[in-house]
Structure formats: structure tokens, C-alpha cells
Design a protein around this motif. Sequence first.
Motif, PDB file in Angstrom:
ATOM      1  N   LEU A   8       0.801  -1.223   0.000  1.00 56.02           N
ATOM      2  CA  LEU A   8       0.000   0.000   0.000  1.00 56.02           C
ATOM      3  C   LEU A   8       0.835   1.274   0.000  1.00 56.02           C
ATOM      4  O   LEU A   8       0.582   2.192  -0.774  1.00 56.02           O
ATOM      5  N   TYR A   9       1.813   1.349   0.904  1.00 50.34           N
ATOM      6  CA  TYR A   9       2.553   2.594   1.104  1.00 50.34           C
ATOM      7  C   TYR A   9       4.056   2.336   1.176  1.00 50.34           C
ATOM      8  O   TYR A   9       4.497   1.322   1.721  1.00 50.34           O
ATOM      9  N   LEU A  10       4.824   3.295   0.650  1.00 48.56           N
ATOM     10  CA  LEU A  10       6.271   3.247   0.725  1.00 48.56           C
ATOM     11  C   LEU A  10       6.809   4.550   1.297  1.00 48.56           C
ATOM     12  O   LEU A  10       6.224   5.615   1.111  1.00 48.56           O
ATOM     13  N   SER A  11       7.949   4.431   1.964  1.00 50.17           N
ATOM     14  CA  SER A  11       8.774   5.602   2.272  1.00 50.17           C
ATOM     15  C   SER A  11      10.033   5.506   1.432  1.00 50.17           C
ATOM     16  O   SER A  11      10.396   4.426   0.958  1.00 50.17           O
ATOM     17  N   CYS A  12      10.709   6.625   1.240  1.00 52.37           N
ATOM     18  CA  CYS A  12      11.990   6.569   0.543  1.00 52.37           C
ATOM     19  C   CYS A  12      12.954   7.571   1.153  1.00 52.37           C
ATOM     20  O   CYS A  12      12.583   8.713   1.454  1.00 52.37           O
ATOM     21  N   GLY A  13      14.179   7.136   1.365  1.00 50.96           N
ATOM     22  CA  GLY A  13      15.238   7.991   1.873  1.00 50.96           C
ATOM     23  C   GLY A  13      16.382   8.019   0.874  1.00 50.96           C
ATOM     24  O   GLY A  13      16.791   6.973   0.358  1.00 50.96           O
ATOM     25  N   PHE A  14      16.893   9.211   0.598  1.00 53.80           N
ATOM     26  CA  PHE A  14      17.975   9.383  -0.362  1.00 53.80           C
ATOM     27  C   PHE A  14      19.235   9.879   0.345  1.00 53.80           C
ATOM     28  O   PHE A  14      19.163  10.812   1.150  1.00 53.80           O
ATOM     29  N   ILE A  15      20.354   9.247   0.049  1.00 56.10           N
ATOM     30  CA  ILE A  15      21.660   9.770   0.435  1.00 56.10           C
ATOM     31  C   ILE A  15      22.376  10.099  -0.871  1.00 56.10           C
ATOM     32  O   ILE A  15      22.674   9.209  -1.670  1.00 56.10           O
ATOM     33  N   ILE A  16      22.628  11.396  -1.093  1.00 55.15           N
ATOM     34  CA  ILE A  16      23.104  11.870  -2.388  1.00 55.15           C
ATOM     35  C   ILE A  16      24.488  12.493  -2.230  1.00 55.15           C
ATOM     36  O   ILE A  16      24.734  13.271  -1.305  1.00 55.15           O
ATOM     37  N   GLU A  17      25.358  12.149  -3.156  1.00 55.56           N
ATOM     38  CA  GLU A  17      26.713  12.702  -3.152  1.00 55.56           C
ATOM     39  C   GLU A  17      26.702  14.125  -3.711  1.00 55.56           C
ATOM     40  O   GLU A  17      26.050  14.408  -4.722  1.00 55.56           O
ATOM     41  N   GLU A  18      27.413  15.005  -3.057  1.00 57.46           N
ATOM     42  CA  GLU A  18      27.622  16.353  -3.572  1.00 57.46           C
ATOM     43  C   GLU A  18      28.136  16.294  -5.012  1.00 57.46           C
ATOM     44  O   GLU A  18      29.025  15.509  -5.331  1.00 57.46           O
ATOM     45  N   GLY A  19      27.525  17.084  -5.897  1.00 54.03           N
ATOM     46  CA  GLY A  19      27.919  17.094  -7.296  1.00 54.03           C
ATOM     47  C   GLY A  19      27.054  16.222  -8.185  1.00 54.03           C
ATOM     48  O   GLY A  19      27.223  16.232  -9.417  1.00 54.03           O
ATOM     49  N   PHE A  20      26.141  15.448  -7.615  1.00 54.54           N
ATOM     50  CA  PHE A  20      25.250  14.602  -8.414  1.00 54.54           C
ATOM     51  C   PHE A  20      24.326  15.492  -9.237  1.00 54.54           C
ATOM     52  O   PHE A  20      23.838  16.521  -8.762  1.00 54.54           O
ATOM     53  N   SER A  21      24.030  15.085 -10.466  1.00 56.88           N
ATOM     54  CA  SER A  21      23.269  15.954 -11.367  1.00 56.88           C
ATOM     55  C   SER A  21      21.772  15.901 -11.088  1.00 56.88           C
ATOM     56  O   SER A  21      21.218  14.838 -10.802  1.00 56.88           O
ATOM     57  N   PHE A  22      21.122  17.060 -11.219  1.00 57.18           N
ATOM     58  CA  PHE A  22      19.674  17.127 -11.073  1.00 57.18           C
ATOM     59  C   PHE A  22      18.992  16.304 -12.163  1.00 57.18           C
ATOM     60  O   PHE A  22      17.941  15.705 -11.934  1.00 57.18           O
ATOM     61  N   GLU A  23      19.573  16.280 -13.352  1.00 60.31           N
ATOM     62  CA  GLU A  23      18.973  15.532 -14.461  1.00 60.31           C
ATOM     63  C   GLU A  23      18.871  14.047 -14.134  1.00 60.31           C
ATOM     64  O   GLU A  23      17.815  13.419 -14.339  1.00 60.31           O
ATOM     65  N   GLU A  24      19.944  13.479 -13.606  1.00 59.72           N
ATOM     66  CA  GLU A  24      19.915  12.055 -13.260  1.00 59.72           C
ATOM     67  C   GLU A  24      18.985  11.797 -12.076  1.00 59.72           C
ATOM     68  O   GLU A  24      18.265  10.798 -12.049  1.00 59.72           O
ATOM     69  N   LEU A  25      18.989  12.701 -11.106  1.00 57.07           N
ATOM     70  CA  LEU A  25      18.096  12.538  -9.961  1.00 57.07           C
ATOM     71  C   LEU A  25      16.642  12.538 -10.408  1.00 57.07           C
ATOM     72  O   LEU A  25      15.835  11.708  -9.961  1.00 57.07           O
ATOM     73  N   GLU A  26      16.300  13.444 -11.317  1.00 59.81           N
ATOM     74  CA  GLU A  26      14.916  13.516 -11.772  1.00 59.81           C
ATOM     75  C   GLU A  26      14.515  12.260 -12.530  1.00 59.81           C
ATOM     76  O   GLU A  26      13.390  11.766 -12.393  1.00 59.81           O
ATOM     77  N   LYS A  27      15.422  11.701 -13.332  1.00 56.45           N
ATOM     78  CA  LYS A  27      15.129  10.449 -14.040  1.00 56.45           C
ATOM     79  C   LYS A  27      14.843   9.327 -13.046  1.00 56.45           C
ATOM     80  O   LYS A  27      13.931   8.518 -13.248  1.00 56.45           O
ATOM     81  N   ILE A  28      15.631   9.267 -11.976  1.00 58.87           N
ATOM     82  CA  ILE A  28      15.459   8.216 -10.966  1.00 58.87           C
ATOM     83  C   ILE A  28      14.125   8.367 -10.251  1.00 58.87           C
ATOM     84  O   ILE A  28      13.363   7.405 -10.089  1.00 58.87           O
TER      85      ILE A  28
END
Length: 336
Positions: free
Chosen positions: A89-109
Motif C-alpha cells: 500500500l505505502y512506501l517511504s523513501c530515503g535518499f543519500i546523495i553525493e555532492e555534485g550529483f546531477s539534477f537531471e539524473e536525480l529527476e530520471k530516478i
Amino acid sequence: MENIITLAHGSGGSATLALIDNVFKKYFKNDILSAGDDSAKLDIGNSRNIVFTTDSFVVTPIFFKGGNIGKLAVCGTVNDLATSGATPLYLSCGFIIEEGFSFEELEKIVESMAVTAEECGVKIVTGDTKVVQKGAVDKIFINTSGIGILPEGVDISGRNAKTGDKIIVSGTIGDHGSCILLERENMGFQAEIKSDCAPLAGMVQDMLRVTRQLHVLRDPTRGGVATTLNEIAAQSNVTVQIYEEKLPVKREVQGVCELLGMDPLYMANEGKLLIFVPGDKAGDVLEVLKKNDYGKDAAIIGEVINESEAKVVLKALSGGTRIIKLLAGDQLPRIC
């Protein structure tokens, strides 16, 4: 155990089980955790049918044929709920992101997570984001947790395998592991192998409409079919026999494994189920699986032959037999 953590401790094999038994279960021990399944059945107030699970994803590369780390995160958590028979029914999600990671790739994910969640009929309702210095994490890691509801009368667990059960795998094995291996190592193979990353809750509901007598469901991810069968054999204290001639393996996957000295039985899968079901129900379950897009290559690969010794036996094409043991090392780290 060794005095330090190694990559083998994340393989899903014997080193992982030793880590869980000697550290985590030592301090976190309780009846729910000790059940040893991929999700926890909770008793909260008057509700006894809530199922909860969590998983973390560190796969490299983060984009691969057939998916990416975001799709994998949603599918992996939904599938862990589904292996209990629950409706996610429901999910949570937590992101650990490296400095310098692109917004374009993050949005695709994130977009792929939304699309996959919609396919599964689940909502992502809460989350967290952390950003760490460059080099402190490899691009992006994702944690997802999930909650589902278990229908009345459903009791699916790794402890429920019984003599006479037929063992079904819902499709070809080793696709995800082979895909990641080829993309990561850039070996120049011409084989077009896609990850089997897929959400399987709908397939489980299809099976439950045919029979509630599904004894065991498990998705054979890290460590593959061989490791997962060993875990089930240990939980139920049964002997499992599988037949080499019955194993569905794509020609391309078999070829890659032969060239690199690997065994498809130990290669990770991210869109397959192992199903233990009474022999008289196996045909009906197989029929409904083959009607599902994710189960068209399903096959009966073995059976439970006794309830006196926990082991997995492979009957080879040559006619001989060999014991299939837990994965000792790590064929390929960071597979999911």
C-alpha cells in the motif's frame, strides 16, 4: 567471523547470514525478527494483518538495461511485501546523495520510482534526503520501506515448506546479475541482456486467487536461486531437490556464465519468485503464472523430498547429484 566487514558480508550468502546471526540478531532478538522472512508480520492493536519491510539499494551502475536504482528500489520493497502474500500500500523513501550529483539524473530516478509505484498501486507517502561530501557516498543510495495488508487465511513463510511441495520459479534466472556484470565491467560482449527488475505483487495476487495454499514465496535476489533455496531449506528443515534440465536460463546468460566461470544459480534476480506449493496445486499455479507477462517463462524446477535434513541437492544433466551450498564469497558486490 572476521574482525572487519568485507564485501562478502553483503553478498546474501553465508557471510551475510553469519553477520545477521552474530551481530544483529544477538542484540535485536525478538520473535518477529527471528521468523527470518523478508517482511515482518505485525500485531498492532486490533490489527494483526499489517506487513512491514525495509531495504537499501546501492547498485552500480545506477542506470542499466531494464531499469535504474529508483525502479529497483520500488520493485525490491514491493516484492518483499508480496512474498508474504500482502497487498502493498505505502512506501517511504530515503535518499543519500553525493555532492555534485546531477539534477537531471536525480529527476530520471525519481520519475521512474513514481511510474513504478503507480504500476504497483502504491503511494510514496514520506521520505528523507541527505547530501554528503563528494566521495562520502557513490553517487546515490536509496532506502525504501513498505507497508501492506495481509488477507485473512494467508500464511506464507520460509518455515512452511513441506514434503511433496513442488518448487516453481516464475521465469528465467540470472538475468539481473548478468546484466549488471556486463554493464559494469564493459567486457565487450555482444549479448543483449536486460535486468528482469519488475514488480511482482500482481502476480502473487493472481496465484492467491487460484489457491491460498502457497507455502513459501521468496524473491531470489542476492545470492540467486541457490542461496535462497538454502535459506528456505534451513528455515523449514527440509531437503530440496532441483533438476538442472528444468532450470530456465536464457542462452545469453548461460553463455556469459560459462565464459566467466560463474553459475546462473548464484546470479541475482530482481523480478522472479520461488514458489513452494502442494503438488496437486502446482499445475494450476503454473498456468496462472504463464498468463502474466512477468511469469511467461515459469517452470517447475524441483520438489521437497523429505523433512529430516536441511540441504539443497541438484540432479545434474549427467544423472549425478551434487549438493548446492550457500554462496561463500561474493560473485558480484553491489548488485542491488
